[in-house]
Design a protein around this motif. Structure first.
Motif, short mmCIF file in Angstrom:
data_model
loop_
_atom_site.label_atom_id
_atom_site.label_comp_id
_atom_site.label_asym_id
_atom_site.label_seq_id
_atom_site.Cartn_x
_atom_site.Cartn_y
_atom_site.Cartn_z
N VAL A 67 -4.45 6.82 -2.93
CA VAL A 67 -3.79 7.46 -1.80
C VAL A 67 -2.34 7.73 -2.16
N MET A 68 -1.87 8.91 -1.82
CA MET A 68 -0.44 9.23 -1.92
C MET A 68 0.09 9.14 -0.49
N MET A 69 1.26 8.54 -0.35
CA MET A 69 1.82 8.31 0.98
C MET A 69 3.28 8.74 0.98
N GLU A 70 3.65 9.59 1.92
CA GLU A 70 5.05 9.94 2.13
C GLU A 70 5.61 9.03 3.21
N VAL A 71 6.81 8.52 3.01
CA VAL A 71 7.44 7.64 3.99
C VAL A 71 8.85 8.13 4.29
N ILE A 91 4.18 -5.54 -3.39
CA ILE A 91 2.80 -5.24 -2.97
C ILE A 91 2.02 -4.68 -4.16
N PRO A 92 1.04 -5.44 -4.68
CA PRO A 92 0.34 -4.99 -5.89
C PRO A 92 -0.41 -3.68 -5.73
N GLU A 93 -0.90 -3.38 -4.54
CA GLU A 93 -1.66 -2.13 -4.33
C GLU A 93 -0.76 -0.90 -4.45
N VAL A 94 0.53 -1.06 -4.28
CA VAL A 94 1.47 0.05 -4.47
C VAL A 94 1.76 0.11 -5.97
N VAL A 95 1.12 1.05 -6.65
CA VAL A 95 1.22 1.12 -8.10
C VAL A 95 2.39 1.99 -8.57
N ALA A 96 2.95 2.77 -7.66
CA ALA A 96 4.14 3.57 -7.98
C ALA A 96 4.87 3.89 -6.68
N LEU A 108 4.72 7.19 -2.35
CA LEU A 108 4.05 6.02 -2.92
C LEU A 108 2.68 6.41 -3.42
N LYS A 109 2.26 5.78 -4.49
CA LYS A 109 0.88 5.88 -4.95
C LYS A 109 0.25 4.52 -4.72
N ILE A 110 -0.83 4.51 -3.96
CA ILE A 110 -1.46 3.26 -3.55
C ILE A 110 -2.92 3.29 -3.99
N MET A 111 -3.39 2.17 -4.53
CA MET A 111 -4.79 2.05 -4.93
C MET A 111 -5.39 0.84 -4.24
N THR A 112 -6.45 1.07 -3.46
CA THR A 112 -7.15 0.00 -2.76
C THR A 112 -8.65 0.16 -2.96
N ALA A 113 -9.40 -0.84 -2.51
CA ALA A 113 -10.86 -0.80 -2.66
C ALA A 113 -11.48 0.33 -1.85
N ASP A 114 -10.91 0.61 -0.68
CA ASP A 114 -11.43 1.69 0.17
C ASP A 114 -10.36 2.07 1.18
N ILE A 115 -10.67 3.05 2.01
CA ILE A 115 -9.70 3.56 2.98
C ILE A 115 -9.40 2.51 4.06
N ASP A 116 -10.37 1.69 4.41
CA ASP A 116 -10.10 0.63 5.39
C ASP A 116 -9.05 -0.35 4.86
N CYS A 117 -9.14 -0.70 3.58
CA CYS A 117 -8.13 -1.58 2.96
C CYS A 117 -6.76 -0.92 2.99
N TYR A 118 -6.74 0.37 2.71
CA TYR A 118 -5.48 1.11 2.76
C TYR A 118 -4.89 1.04 4.17
N GLN A 119 -5.72 1.26 5.18
CA GLN A 119 -5.21 1.27 6.55
C GLN A 119 -4.68 -0.11 6.95
N ARG A 120 -5.36 -1.17 6.50
CA ARG A 120 -4.85 -2.52 6.77
C ARG A 120 -3.49 -2.74 6.10
N LEU A 121 -3.34 -2.21 4.89
CA LEU A 121 -2.06 -2.32 4.20
C LEU A 121 -0.97 -1.60 5.00
N VAL A 122 -1.25 -0.40 5.47
CA VAL A 122 -0.27 0.35 6.27
C VAL A 122 0.05 -0.39 7.56
N ASP A 123 -0.98 -0.90 8.23
CA ASP A 123 -0.75 -1.66 9.46
C ASP A 123 0.17 -2.85 9.19
N GLY A 124 -0.02 -3.51 8.05
CA GLY A 124 0.84 -4.63 7.68
C GLY A 124 2.28 -4.19 7.44
N LEU A 125 2.44 -3.02 6.81
CA LEU A 125 3.80 -2.50 6.60
C LEU A 125 4.48 -2.20 7.92
N LEU A 126 3.73 -1.61 8.85
CA LEU A 126 4.31 -1.28 10.15
C LEU A 126 4.63 -2.55 10.94
#
Length: 165
Positions: A67-71, A91-96, A108-126
């Protein structure tokens, strides 16, 4: 540090094959082994070479969502940037992560097991209240090109200024 053509050949060779032998590197650089090895050590000590790594094929290990993420941050004080960057770096999932100019503050470039994991990561950031004003998510559907090799030949003659890009 001013680099010459031999230095650039050494850099090109070691970034393509970090396990290259001293003899093979010397041949590619056009030097005998001892002077070549001395130049390599000089490049390492100067911080031009920052490490040697294996390139991994993550999808051969398990399914991966890239996932690429603009912040964009709500505030632009130095402390806001530092807090965000310190958190992201841990955060290890943020690879760049790149700080960019223009309409957003970071990509940001983020690598997770699936989109649900990505969304949990974003929820945690928020939840951490890092001052994220808005973010945009771009799911990578296909990798067209992803190089780890820096085109050092393109930089010939541009070693007058220092850069960490």
């Amino acid at each position: 540090m001013k680099l010459d053509a031999i230095d650039l050949r050494i850099l090109d060779a070691v970034q393509r094959d970090g396990r290259i032998t001293k003899l093979a590197l010397a041949e590619k650089a056009g030097l005998s082994p001892t002077p070549c090895w001395m130049r390599l050590r000089k490049l390492e000590k100067a911080g031009v070479i920052t490490g040697y790594h294996a390139r991994i094929a993550p999808r051969r290990i398990a399914p991966v969502a890239s996932v690429m993420m603009e912040v964009t941050l709500a505030n632009h004080r130095q402390a806001d940037f530092e807090r965000f960057e310190r958190t992201i770096a841990a955060i290890p999932e943020v690879v760049a992560c790149w700080s960019v100019g223009g309409g957003v503050d970071y990509i940001l470039k983020i690598m997770t097991a699936d989109i649900d994991c990505y969304q949990r990561l974003v929820d945690g950031l928020l939840d951490r209240e890092l001052g994220i004003d808005r973010y945009f998510t771009y799911i990578v559907t296909k990798t067209v090109k992803e190089e780890t090799v820096v085109p050092v030949a393109c930089f010939a003659g541009s070693g007058d200024e220092e850069s960490d890009s």
